[in-house]
Write a protein that holds these residues in place. Structure first.
Motif, PDB file in Angstrom:
ATOM      1  N   ALA A  93       0.836  -1.210   0.000  1.00  0.00           N
ATOM      2  CA  ALA A  93       0.000   0.000   0.000  1.00  0.00           C
ATOM      3  C   ALA A  93       0.866   1.253   0.000  1.00  0.00           C
ATOM      4  O   ALA A  93       0.564   2.233  -0.696  1.00  0.00           O
ATOM      5  CB  ALA A  93      -0.925  -0.014   1.218  1.00  0.00           C
ATOM      6  N   GLY A  94       1.966   1.228   0.778  1.00  0.00           N
ATOM      7  CA  GLY A  94       2.869   2.377   0.764  1.00  0.00           C
ATOM      8  C   GLY A  94       3.508   2.596  -0.592  1.00  0.00           C
ATOM      9  O   GLY A  94       3.689   3.741  -1.037  1.00  0.00           O
ATOM     10  N   THR A  95       3.847   1.520  -1.281  1.00  0.00           N
ATOM     11  CA  THR A  95       4.420   1.640  -2.621  1.00  0.00           C
ATOM     12  C   THR A  95       3.412   2.216  -3.601  1.00  0.00           C
ATOM     13  O   THR A  95       3.759   3.045  -4.457  1.00  0.00           O
ATOM     14  CB  THR A  95       4.909   0.264  -3.100  1.00  0.00           C
ATOM     15  N   LEU A  96       2.152   1.790  -3.497  1.00  0.00           N
ATOM     16  CA  LEU A  96       1.120   2.337  -4.374  1.00  0.00           C
ATOM     17  C   LEU A  96       0.946   3.839  -4.138  1.00  0.00           C
ATOM     18  O   LEU A  96       0.814   4.622  -5.086  1.00  0.00           O
ATOM     19  CB  LEU A  96      -0.205   1.614  -4.133  1.00  0.00           C
ATOM     20  N   GLY A  97       0.948   4.252  -2.864  1.00  0.00           N
ATOM     21  CA  GLY A  97       0.824   5.675  -2.575  1.00  0.00           C
ATOM     22  C   GLY A  97       2.009   6.465  -3.102  1.00  0.00           C
ATOM     23  O   GLY A  97       1.846   7.558  -3.664  1.00  0.00           O
ATOM     24  N   ALA A  98       3.230   5.930  -2.917  1.00  0.00           N
ATOM     25  CA  ALA A  98       4.410   6.622  -3.429  1.00  0.00           C
ATOM     26  C   ALA A  98       4.398   6.692  -4.946  1.00  0.00           C
ATOM     27  O   ALA A  98       4.780   7.711  -5.547  1.00  0.00           O
ATOM     28  CB  ALA A  98       5.676   5.912  -2.939  1.00  0.00           C
ATOM     29  N   GLY A  99       3.933   5.603  -5.586  1.00  0.00           N
ATOM     30  CA  GLY A  99       3.856   5.620  -7.052  1.00  0.00           C
ATOM     31  C   GLY A  99       2.881   6.661  -7.563  1.00  0.00           C
ATOM     32  O   GLY A  99       3.157   7.349  -8.557  1.00  0.00           O
ATOM     33  N   ARG A 100       1.737   6.798  -6.890  1.00  0.00           N
ATOM     34  CA  ARG A 100       0.772   7.814  -7.322  1.00  0.00           C
ATOM     35  C   ARG A 100       1.332   9.225  -7.102  1.00  0.00           C
ATOM     36  O   ARG A 100       1.131  10.111  -7.925  1.00  0.00           O
ATOM     37  CB  ARG A 100      -0.538   7.641  -6.567  1.00  0.00           C
ATOM     38  N   ARG A 101       2.050   9.441  -6.000  1.00  0.00           N
ATOM     39  CA  ARG A 101       2.662  10.751  -5.755  1.00  0.00           C
ATOM     40  C   ARG A 101       3.711  11.078  -6.817  1.00  0.00           C
ATOM     41  O   ARG A 101       3.743  12.197  -7.358  1.00  0.00           O
ATOM     42  CB  ARG A 101       3.281  10.773  -4.354  1.00  0.00           C
ATOM     43  N   LEU A 102       4.555  10.128  -7.134  1.00  0.00           N
ATOM     44  CA  LEU A 102       5.585  10.352  -8.151  1.00  0.00           C
ATOM     45  C   LEU A 102       4.955  10.593  -9.513  1.00  0.00           C
ATOM     46  O   LEU A 102       5.429  11.441 -10.294  1.00  0.00           O
ATOM     47  CB  LEU A 102       6.533   9.151  -8.199  1.00  0.00           C
ATOM     48  N   ARG A 103       3.895   9.863  -9.815  1.00  0.00           N
ATOM     49  CA  ARG A 103       3.221  10.061 -11.105  1.00  0.00           C
ATOM     50  C   ARG A 103       2.659  11.478 -11.205  1.00  0.00           C
ATOM     51  O   ARG A 103       2.762  12.131 -12.250  1.00  0.00           O
ATOM     52  CB  ARG A 103       2.099   9.028 -11.256  1.00  0.00           C
ATOM     53  N   ARG A 104       2.086  11.962 -10.115  1.00  0.00           N
ATOM     54  CA  ARG A 104       1.536  13.318 -10.113  1.00  0.00           C
ATOM     55  C   ARG A 104       2.641  14.368 -10.258  1.00  0.00           C
ATOM     56  O   ARG A 104       2.466  15.385 -10.921  1.00  0.00           O
ATOM     57  CB  ARG A 104       0.748  13.534  -8.818  1.00  0.00           C
ATOM     58  N   GLN A 105       3.788  14.137  -9.630  1.00  0.00           N
ATOM     59  CA  GLN A 105       4.886  15.101  -9.721  1.00  0.00           C
ATOM     60  C   GLN A 105       5.529  15.116 -11.098  1.00  0.00           C
ATOM     61  O   GLN A 105       5.976  16.162 -11.572  1.00  0.00           O
ATOM     62  CB  GLN A 105       5.950  14.770  -8.657  1.00  0.00           C
ATOM     63  N   ILE A 106       5.576  13.969 -11.751  1.00  0.00           N
ATOM     64  CA  ILE A 106       6.311  13.854 -13.011  1.00  0.00           C
ATOM     65  C   ILE A 106       5.445  14.208 -14.203  1.00  0.00           C
ATOM     66  O   ILE A 106       5.918  14.835 -15.162  1.00  0.00           O
ATOM     67  CB  ILE A 106       6.868  12.421 -13.155  1.00  0.00           C
ATOM     68  N   LEU A 107       4.164  13.864 -14.163  1.00  0.00           N
ATOM     69  CA  LEU A 107       3.318  13.957 -15.350  1.00  0.00           C
ATOM     70  C   LEU A 107       3.170  15.398 -15.826  1.00  0.00           C
ATOM     71  O   LEU A 107       2.510  16.224 -15.196  1.00  0.00           O
ATOM     72  CB  LEU A 107       1.944  13.351 -15.048  1.00  0.00           C
ATOM     73  N   ASP A 108       3.829  15.721 -16.926  1.00  0.00           N
ATOM     74  CA  ASP A 108       3.727  17.016 -17.609  1.00  0.00           C
ATOM     75  C   ASP A 108       4.266  16.808 -19.020  1.00  0.00           C
ATOM     76  O   ASP A 108       5.460  16.952 -19.267  1.00  0.00           O
ATOM     77  CB  ASP A 108       4.519  18.093 -16.874  1.00  0.00           C
ATOM     78  N   PRO A 109       3.395  16.443 -19.966  1.00  0.00           N
ATOM     79  CA  PRO A 109       3.880  16.089 -21.311  1.00  0.00           C
ATOM     80  C   PRO A 109       4.651  17.200 -22.003  1.00  0.00           C
ATOM     81  O   PRO A 109       5.508  16.913 -22.840  1.00  0.00           O
ATOM     82  CB  PRO A 109       2.588  15.748 -22.073  1.00  0.00           C
ATOM     83  N   GLU A 110       4.391  18.456 -21.671  1.00  0.00           N
ATOM     84  CA  GLU A 110       5.098  19.547 -22.341  1.00  0.00           C
ATOM     85  C   GLU A 110       6.507  19.708 -21.798  1.00  0.00           C
ATOM     86  O   GLU A 110       7.453  19.882 -22.563  1.00  0.00           O
ATOM     87  CB  GLU A 110       4.312  20.846 -22.175  1.00  0.00           C
ATOM     88  N   LEU A 111       6.667  19.659 -20.468  1.00  0.00           N
ATOM     89  CA  LEU A 111       7.986  19.849 -19.869  1.00  0.00           C
ATOM     90  C   LEU A 111       8.792  18.551 -19.839  1.00  0.00           C
ATOM     91  O   LEU A 111      10.013  18.584 -20.007  1.00  0.00           O
ATOM     92  CB  LEU A 111       7.848  20.395 -18.445  1.00  0.00           C
ATOM     93  N   ARG A 112       8.125  17.431 -19.596  1.00  0.00           N
ATOM     94  CA  ARG A 112       8.830  16.148 -19.442  1.00  0.00           C
ATOM     95  C   ARG A 112       8.166  15.088 -20.318  1.00  0.00           C
ATOM     96  O   ARG A 112       7.475  14.189 -19.812  1.00  0.00           O
ATOM     97  CB  ARG A 112       8.806  15.729 -17.965  1.00  0.00           C
ATOM     98  N   PRO A 113       8.339  15.173 -21.635  1.00  0.00           N
ATOM     99  CA  PRO A 113       7.637  14.227 -22.517  1.00  0.00           C
ATOM    100  C   PRO A 113       8.073  12.786 -22.321  1.00  0.00           C
ATOM    101  O   PRO A 113       7.250  11.869 -22.364  1.00  0.00           O
ATOM    102  CB  PRO A 113       7.982  14.750 -23.920  1.00  0.00           C
TER     103      PRO A 113
END
Length: 793
Positions: A93-113
């Motif tokens: 469960a902790g890994t799933l939460g960390a994965g969702r946090r990282l996905r939210r921080q990284i997801l920006d197709p214009e800046l980080r395609p």
């Protein structure tokens, strides 16, 4: 390739890289970092490193992988229908939460395609995480809320334990005299009392144990046995309920194994990418430009060995001396010569490691822009291959390794980098030189670039017979008799064996005798030529540095001049803006003064003295607000009807319709607007200003409109209509006031609708004019709300 990686100490570099990973799985991926198999994959990995480095710098505390654990053992166990432990499920469960946090921080197709494309398809499974966190408490214990049956069993169990505790206290009070102490012990999960051995018959119960001395007997009172049995039964039911829930949760995990494995792989890749970014920043690396053309040049300025950098910064080693490597597209073989311990092998390993680093997505420890072709193979023969077990001499070991290098080159047409240390050494010098010459000529046609270190003078001369060859040498300080570790291009180096031997304490007589033996072979003359070339190169280097300094000073001077010019332009623009502002203020003040004079004349019956004073005041205003004449020759030009002129207040071109007031005013049409302007308010399209009309014979007179005795036309005509659209409020006021002076009836003013600012400004001003009786909107056929009708008194 595997041999080359070991010879270049690539696994050691990966160990350094793994220090920057945030998870155990990320460290393992760094230690076993796979080299991409294509240029596109390497470029994508470099882009990933660049994006993660930028993101890590933006986030406070950097990109964190806290909470991420290795899921592989848990997923394997659940996939085989096993029952996982609560701690492992809570870690999931902790890994799933960390994965969702990282996905939210990284997801920006214009800046980080690149990184966004990596994390976007990954499922973070929020429902599974919620279910696990709902059922599990800190430490992996199943919560009471996970199941009503589990909650009920635990409630009964707690009540039974409390009842047993109370009964124990009661038994202890009744039999305090026969107890050795008041501590309640436990044997085989049962509570027992420490009873004196001689008094055990006074307390009925089950004997579970005795002390080593035999003086104490541990008895479970008979009154507590049924309650203990009930507690045992409840505990068994609790375990069954817990196992049932854990099996359900494990089965739920098993249904999402593919998505969880994908998440695990992406998190490991992100952790390894962040480690690459942090390591690249730590070594002060620059992103390399990987050229698709295999014939592209190598441009590596200020190259430092990454392992020596680690040794310098982490272990207090000596400063690393940077070298420059600039190999043009035509060069296929570089022969590096010079004394032993001069840095030739370090240069070989540095080039090999940066080629691997660029391919793996790491930045390079260089200065400026680093560019090189993508090398599919990095093959090396470095070090001593002597083996007593295989009955191999040093020379035999080198030949076997070179044979494998040639076989690898023949099996692939991809661009390759070959590194050879002391090529041809270990045998007769003449035969070794001949073999090395033939080998390098063969490699010039088989590999993109071959870099070889040697002491053979014959290899130094290959450059002058084959344009594919280039010489380089490690510098040697003749004053201190020690190498400087700098790499010099274009000239071969001297081995300086005699100088080094003398510095190390070899008998001078032996050194002198060796020098005399060199003379017949003309080796001394060759060394003298090389020494002269080195001196000439040093002078050229100093001249180039002086030229660079002069160029830098010239650039600084140019920057200062450009900065001064920009400041002057800025000041000029400010002065022009200030001049325009002052002119507008002066125009507004003049207009106000004119309106005050006209109002004063209209309020009473004017006499000759008032008219004379008003005329003088108008003359002074005309002199104050007259524009400064330009220096051009404008003599003779006067506008004529049909000619196009520029209206200065609007900055637009207009057509002259007619001249009025003796040529002092013009009726012009600008777009859909028809207006009357002064002669001084226009200019020709080529910038000429109009010549003033001939002065009138009569003196300046001030018109005063007496009250109208007869009514003018009550319908809208071209004569009693004025169009002020596109003008500012004060400009419209001046035009309306001029028309009102001659009005003998209502005046129609077309101002348009737009934002309503012009209409409101005119209406506010007309309310203050004493000779205006009323103002109303025109009829719909005459313009409606976009046109105002002014009724003079």
């Amino acid at each position: 390739m595997e041999e080359a990686l070991a010879l270049l100490e690539w696994p050691r570099l990966l160990e350094h890289l793994a220090h920057f990973a945030g998870t155990a799985a990320g460290r393992d991926r760094c230690l076993h970092l796979q080299l991409p198999g294509s240029l596109e994959a390497s470029q994508a990995r470099l882009s990933e490193t660049r994006e993660l480095l930028a993101l890590d710098g933006l986030l406070e505390g950097g990109l964190s992988f806290d909470g991420v654990v290795t899921l592989t053992p848990l997923l394997d166990h659940c996939e085989k229908e096993g029952t996982a432990q609560g701690e492992d499920l809570l870690a999931l469960a902790g890994t799933l939460g960390a994965g969702r946090r990282l996905r939210r921080q990284i997801l920006d197709p214009e800046l980080r395609p690149v990184c966004s494309a990596l994390v976007e398809p990954v499922a973070s499974l929020p429902e599974l995480e919620q279910r696990l966190r709902f059922c599990l408490e800190e430490g992996g214990r199943l919560a009471d809320r996970a199941s009503p049956d589990l909650a009920a069993v635990r409630l009964q169990l707690e009540a039974s334990r409390e009842q047993r505790r109370q009964r124990l206290q009661e038994v202890m009070r009744r039999h305090a005299s026969i107890l050795q102490d008041t501590v309640i012990s436990e044997r085989r999960g049962r509570p027992v009392l420490a009873v004196k051995a001689g008094a055990q018959s006074q307390l009925a119960g089950l004997v579970h144990d005795s002390s080593a001395s035999g003086q104490t007997v541990f008895i479970e009172p008979q009154a507590l046995v049924p309650l203990g049995n009930r507690i045992r039964d409840l505990e068994s039911r609790e375990r069954e309920e817990e196992q049932k829930l854990l099996r359900q949760l494990s089965g739920l995990v098993a249904t999402h194994v593919p998505a969880l494995r994908r998440l695990q792989d992406v998190l490991e890749q992100l952790d390894a990418g962040t480690a690459r970014a942090c390591y690249s920043q730590w070594i002060g690396g620059v992103p390399p430009v990987l050229e698709s053309d295999p014939q592209a040049p190598f441009q590596l300025r200020g190259l430092r060995h990454p392992l020596l950098l680690w040794q310098q910064r982490r272990q207090g080693g000596a400063p690393v001396v940077p070298v420059d490597l600039q190999v043009s597209a035509a060069i296929r073989v570089v022969a590096i010569t010079g004394p032993n311990t001069g840095g030739k092998t370090v240069t070989l390993k540095s080039v090999g490691l940066v080629a691997l680093m660029a391919r793996a997505g790491l930045f390079l420890p260089c200065h400026g822009t680093a560019s090189l072709p993508w090398c599919a193979q990095v093959l090396a023969d470095i070090g001593d291959e002597q083996s007593l077990q295989q009955n191999l001499s040093t020379f035999s070991g080198h030949i076997r390794r070179i044979s494998r290098i040639l076989a690898a080159l023949a099996a692939s047409t991809a661009p390759a980098l070959v590194l050879l240390d002391e090529v041809g050494a270990g045998t007769d010098p003449s035969e070794g030189a001949a073999l090395a010459t033939a080998l390098l000529r063969h490699l010039a046609g088989a590999a993109r670039l071959t870099i070889a270190t040697t002491h053979f003078g014959e290899l130094k001369a290959l450059k002058y017979n084959d344009e594919r060859f280039e010489n380089a040498s490690v510098a040697f300080d003749d004053d201190t008799l020690s190498p400087t570790y700098h790499l010099q291009w274009g000239i071969p180096g001297r081995s300086n064996a005699l100088a080094i031997a003398a510095r190390l304490g070899l008998d001078s007589a032996v050194v002198d005798a060796a020098g005399e033996l060199l003379a017949p072979a003309a080796v001394g003359e060759v060394n003298a030529v090389i020494a002269g070339l080195e001196d000439q190169r040093q002078r050229q280097q100093e001249a180039a540095e002086e030229a660079a300094a002069l160029l830098m000073r010239a650039e600084l001077l140019h920057e200062e001049l450009m900065e001064g010019w920009r400041r002057q332009q800025h000041r000029t623009a400010e002065q022009q803006q200030e001049g325009r502002r002052q002119l507008e203020d002066s125009i507004r003040s003049g207009q106000k003064e004119v309106r005050r004079i006209i109002r004063r004349l209209r309020e009473g019956t004017p006499d000759g003295e008032q008219a004379r004073q008003a005329g003088q005041r108008l003359k002074r205003l005309q002199q104050q607000h007259r524009p400064h004449p330009e220096r051009r020759d404008h003599s003779g030009w006067r506008p004529v009807p049909g000619e196009r002129v520029r209206v200065l207040s609007l900055g637009k071109a207009a057509e002259v319709l007619e001249l009025v007031e003796g040529g002092r005013q013009l009726v012009v049409r600008c777009g859909v607007m028809r207006m009357t302007v002064e002669l001084s308010a226009i200019e020709a399209l080529d910038g000429r200003r109009p010549a003033p009309p001939d002065p009138p014979a009569a003196a300046v007179q001030v018109r005063h409109r007496l009250p109208a005795t007869g009514a003018g036309p009550q319908v809208r005509t071209a004569a009693n209509t004025i169009d002020v659209r596109g003008l500012r409020v004060h400009e419209a006021e001046a035009m309306v006031e001029e028309q009102l002076r001659h009005a003998r009836g209502p005046l129609w003013v077309i101002h348009g609708i737009g934002t309503g600012r012009l209409k409101r400004g005119l209406r506010s001003w007309l309310d203050t004019v004493p000779y205006v009786e009323r103002v109303s909107d025109a009829e719909p056929g005459d313009g409606g709300t976009g046109c105002s009708v002014i009724w003079p008194r």
